[in-house]
Design a protein around this motif. Structure first.
Motif, PDB file in Angstrom:
ATOM      1  N   LYS A  89       0.694  -1.205   0.015  1.00 40.54           N
ATOM      2  CA  LYS A  89      -0.067   0.166  -0.001  1.00 40.54           C
ATOM      3  C   LYS A  89       0.964   1.291  -0.056  1.00 40.54           C
ATOM      4  O   LYS A  89       0.462   2.240  -0.669  1.00 40.54           O
ATOM      5  CB  LYS A  89      -1.008   0.081   1.402  1.00 40.54           C
ATOM      6  N   ILE A  90       1.875   1.431   0.756  1.00 40.47           N
ATOM      7  CA  ILE A  90       2.668   2.392   0.983  1.00 40.47           C
ATOM      8  C   ILE A  90       3.575   2.467  -0.452  1.00 40.47           C
ATOM      9  O   ILE A  90       3.632   3.858  -0.951  1.00 40.47           O
ATOM     10  CB  ILE A  90       3.943   1.931   1.939  1.00 40.47           C
ATOM     11  N   ILE A  91       4.053   1.703  -1.188  1.00 41.99           N
ATOM     12  CA  ILE A  91       4.629   1.920  -2.579  1.00 41.99           C
ATOM     13  C   ILE A  91       3.855   2.443  -3.604  1.00 41.99           C
ATOM     14  O   ILE A  91       3.822   3.310  -4.332  1.00 41.99           O
ATOM     15  CB  ILE A  91       5.006   0.380  -3.008  1.00 41.99           C
ATOM     16  N   LEU A  92       2.422   1.704  -3.609  1.00 45.67           N
ATOM     17  CA  LEU A  92       1.446   2.366  -4.535  1.00 45.67           C
ATOM     18  C   LEU A  92       0.948   3.605  -4.146  1.00 45.67           C
ATOM     19  O   LEU A  92       0.551   4.562  -5.182  1.00 45.67           O
ATOM     20  CB  LEU A  92       0.224   1.308  -4.205  1.00 45.67           C
ATOM     21  N   ASN A  93       0.902   3.957  -2.982  1.00 46.70           N
ATOM     22  CA  ASN A  93       0.624   5.278  -2.451  1.00 46.70           C
ATOM     23  C   ASN A  93       1.682   6.496  -2.491  1.00 46.70           C
ATOM     24  O   ASN A  93       1.436   7.505  -3.173  1.00 46.70           O
ATOM     25  CB  ASN A  93       0.147   5.388  -1.137  1.00 46.70           C
ATOM     26  N   LEU A 127      -6.983  -0.508  -3.714  1.00 42.61           N
ATOM     27  CA  LEU A 127      -6.508   0.295  -4.671  1.00 42.61           C
ATOM     28  C   LEU A 127      -7.481   0.791  -5.571  1.00 42.61           C
ATOM     29  O   LEU A 127      -7.648   1.880  -6.230  1.00 42.61           O
ATOM     30  CB  LEU A 127      -5.200  -0.345  -5.557  1.00 42.61           C
ATOM     31  N   SER A 128      -8.604  -0.058  -5.698  1.00 38.11           N
ATOM     32  CA  SER A 128      -9.608   0.341  -6.629  1.00 38.11           C
ATOM     33  C   SER A 128     -10.186   1.947  -6.498  1.00 38.11           C
ATOM     34  O   SER A 128     -10.768   2.524  -7.550  1.00 38.11           O
ATOM     35  CB  SER A 128     -10.837  -0.662  -6.570  1.00 38.11           C
ATOM     36  N   THR A 129     -10.151   2.325  -5.258  1.00 36.21           N
ATOM     37  CA  THR A 129     -10.773   3.533  -4.766  1.00 36.21           C
ATOM     38  C   THR A 129      -9.638   4.732  -4.887  1.00 36.21           C
ATOM     39  O   THR A 129     -10.176   5.914  -4.752  1.00 36.21           O
ATOM     40  CB  THR A 129     -11.444   3.574  -3.477  1.00 36.21           C
ATOM     41  N   ARG A 130      -8.520   4.493  -5.279  1.00 34.69           N
ATOM     42  CA  ARG A 130      -7.414   5.477  -5.321  1.00 34.69           C
ATOM     43  C   ARG A 130      -6.676   5.432  -6.603  1.00 34.69           C
ATOM     44  O   ARG A 130      -6.317   6.534  -7.008  1.00 34.69           O
ATOM     45  CB  ARG A 130      -6.313   4.963  -4.478  1.00 34.69           C
ATOM     46  N   ARG A 131      -6.719   4.488  -7.489  1.00 35.18           N
ATOM     47  CA  ARG A 131      -5.971   4.566  -8.729  1.00 35.18           C
ATOM     48  C   ARG A 131      -6.614   3.546  -9.663  1.00 35.18           C
ATOM     49  O   ARG A 131      -7.190   2.609  -9.428  1.00 35.18           O
ATOM     50  CB  ARG A 131      -4.640   4.172  -8.543  1.00 35.18           C
TER      51      ARG A 131
END
Length: 689
Positions: free
Chosen positions: A615-619, A646-650
């Motif tokens: 999550k940290i890497i993707l964020n 991730l679906s709600t963020r990217r």
């Protein structure tokens, strides 16, 4: 009075601009030319509405993919390549969620990589109506492929006009494809076929010119009474045949063969008694194959062998029967990644007097081999000799050194007659770094011709090796290492103190290397990156791999060197971490690690032991185009949880298996603005609190 002409794309006739566009790919037109000016935008829009074009989305960023899709007119697409591989997972389903597949009425070339069976079923239902000339389908897993898909494939294959087909059959041979009675296909590629497909190919593919087959068992599967009917239907039109991972090869007229044998030597190939093959490439062979080659391949002109152990494998009573059948017709011999037995090398080279080109790369058991005598006596036509030999010395024999080893190559035969130059490196090992009390060589020898012909090269510090060369200009000849593609460096080896003068005197030997592998055995030495930049052009690198084999200690210098390295290697777009490198450095949390990753890194592959780290890497690293997470142990529920988060963020699509999760990343999703009613309720809650 002089007249000044201003050159502009806008003043060209529209037909000329269209002709220029025809020479460019779609990506260049949209990503580089659009939004230059309004007039050019109008021309580009009109071009895509009136002209046929080709689309290749393989290995493309998701942002560029979405941008290009806005211009696509499906009716004008004649070639389409889609991929669900690790760098673009989910691309195929995303594409056909944006377009109605039935609109691609002009599609002549259709290539699908790593496609799921469900998506393939949907696509084939419509592909039947396409005027296809080329169809290539590589499935991710076809073991559960339905009979419906086989039926649809049968209908497409039997259509006239199809000339190029790539297809993966079921590994268990249970597919139910009905092959056409007469086919117009000229180029055929099959994966995972069996012996039953050969009569089909020879009976029904009368137009076939090239055939590539990979993964086939022609021994274990053979129905009772089955016989391949080659004679009734000769294939005189077939000009190229490549068969890899096979268990038997035999056809008169075959001239070019590439074959990958089993690494454990357990293959049961029935080699032909007499072969017409002129060009042979073998992978993973052993010493038992050499008598076969010399006995039965009497027409052979070029031979390339890679991965072979000539020392460890030698059956009792085995003797290479070279003398009875000399190979006077062989002109080129290349042997790479070998474990050479030099007495065997001498035996078979003595029977190939016609050689003009010889390349030998691998480890040897005799470093002071009499090459000059062998060449003058047995290889009179040899005009190109390239070699790279490695040998480890376990005793303290001081008589073996670079000067004594290079001396035989300083004769007029090597320098004046042949103009062949040789270099010898001797790497002294440091027993103080042997913490595991393992028996290690006292030193290693690397004897090689220049320019170097290896695709890879292991670099040793000048301070811990001695070098001798027959070339007086080796330090100034910057082209010596231009063939090297990958450079391997060990921090353990680089720990030897390198003086500032030494760094300044070195020239960049590796100008064109694109991959750098750094194995971390010990703390990164002082001025590590400065030393790297002295012998390798860091700006030319495209991929960087860090492999951690160090102890569990913390090394505070690692992040500093890593940041410095990425700043100088500014063209690196692919970054790989192996063996939990993060857990063993002072970058104890993923937040700090993310701050080290430069913007030019677009593809990341990394081992993960904590789900929140994903999550940290993707964020944090929002400039990534794709990321592959490798799980140390099987994590069945992690991928679903991460994708849901991730679906709600990217914007993203993905693929996963038991130990990896690959994500193709798009734009960040914008947060929805609150309505007036929601803001009023928030104010009321604040006042109440």
């Amino acid at each position: 009075m002089s007249t000044r002409f201003i050159l502009s794309l806008n003043i060209l006739p529209i037909e000329v601009i269209y002709h220029i566009f025809d020479k460019l790919n779609v990506q260049t037109i949209i990503l580089s030319l659009y939004n230059v000016c309004k007039q050019l935008n109008t021309i580009i829009n009109a071009y895509f509405h009136s002209t046929r074009y080709q689309l290749n989305f393989d290995n493309m960023s998701k942002v560029d993919f979405i941008r290009i899709c806005r211009f696509i007119q499906p009716e004008n697409v004649i070639s389409l390549t889609l991929s669900d591989q690790s760098t673009t997972p989910g691309q195929i389903s995303l594409f056909f969620s944006l377009f109605h597949i039935e609109r691609f009425i002009q599609l002549r070339s259709f290539i699908l990589f790593c496609i799921e069976s469900d998506h393939l079923n949907f696509i084939l239902e419509h592909a039947i109506n396409f005027p296809l000339v080329l169809l290539s389908i590589q499935e991710k897993d076809n073991s559960h492929r339905s009979t419906t898909i086989d039926t649809l494939l049968s209908r497409i294959i039997e259509r006239s006009g199809l000339q190029n087909l790539t297809l993966s059959l079921k590994k268990d041979g249970s597919d139910q494809i009905k092959w056409p009675i007469s086919s117009t296909i000229k180029h055929l590629t099959l994966y995972h076929c069996d012996l039953s497909h050969f009569p089909i190919v020879f009976r029904h593919f009368s137009s076939l010119r090239t055939l590539f087959i990979k993964y086939c068992n022609m021994i274990d599967y053979e129905p009772i009474g089955f016989e391949i009917p080659f004679d009734p239907v000769p294939m005189h039109q077939l000009t190229s045949l490549i068969m890899e991972d096979f268990k038997i090869i035999e056809r008169p007229g075959l001239q070019n063969l590439t074959l990958s044998l089993k690494k454990d030597g357990s293959d049961q190939i029935k080699w032909p008694i007499s072969s017409t093959i002129q060009h042979l490439t073998l992978y993973h062979c052993d010493l038992s194959h050499f008598p076969i080659i010399f006995r039965h391949f009497s027409s052979l002109r070029t031979l390339f062998i890679k991965y072979c152990d000539m020392i460890d494998y030698e059956p009792i009573g085995f003797e290479i029967p070279f003398d009875p059948v000399p190979m006077h017709q062989l002109t080129s011999l290349i042997m790479e990644e070998f474990n050479f037995n030099m007495s065997k090398v001498k035996s078979f080279l003595s029977n190939i007097s016609s050689l003009t080109h010889l390349r030998l790369i691998g480890s040897i058991n005799e470093i002071d081999f009499p090459w000059e005598q062998l060449i003058q006596t047995n290889l009179p036509l040899l005009n190109q000799f390239e070699f790279s030999f490695y040998m480890s010395i376990y005793d303290d024999d001081n008589s073996i050194n670079t000067d004594t080893l290079i001396a035989p190559f300083r004769t007029p035969f090597w320098i004046k007659i042949k103009s062949w130059f040789v270099t010898c490196d001797q790497f002294i090992r440091d027993d103080d770094n042997n913490n595991n009390n393992i028996t290690r060589p006292k030193y290693d020898i690397h004897l090689y011709s220049i320019p170097v012909r290896n695709r890879y090269f292991h670099y040793y510090s000048q301070s811990i090796k001695t070098t001798s060369s027959t070339s007086t200009d080796i330090n100034n000849d910057i082209s010596v290492m231009d063939y090297v593609h990958t450079v391997y460096v060990n921090t353990d080896i680089m720990m030897a103190t390198t003086t500032t003068n030494e760094v300044q005197l070195q020239t960049r030997r590796f100008r064109k290397a694109s991959n750098l592998n750094i194995r971390i055995d010990n703390p990164w030495p002082v001025d590590f990156v400065q030393h790297l930049s002295s012998f390798i052009d860091l700006s030319h690198l495209e991929k960087l791999t860090l492999i951690d084999e160090s102890a569990e200690d913390s090394y505070p210098n690692t992040p500093i060197h890593f940041v410095d390295l990425l700043q100088q290697a500014y063209n690196v777009h692919s970054l790989v971490f192996k063996d939990k490198w993060l857990d063993k450095t002072c970058v104890s949390n993923m937040e700090n690690f993310c701050s080290l990753i430069s913007n030019h890194i677009k593809h990341l592959e990394i081992d993960i032991s904590i789900m929140d780290d994903m999550k940290i890497i993707l964020n944090r690293i929002d400039h990534l185009l794709s990321v592959t997470f490798r799980f140390i142990n099987r994590k069945q529920h992690w991928p679903n949880k991460i994708i849901e988060w991730l679906s709600t963020r990217r914007d993203a699509t993905y693929s996963t298996d038991l130990y990896t999760l690959s994500i193709w990343l798009g734009k960040k999703k914008k947060k929805k603005r609150k309505t007036c009613e929601q803001m009023t309720n928030d104010i009321k809650r604040i006042k109440t609190n």
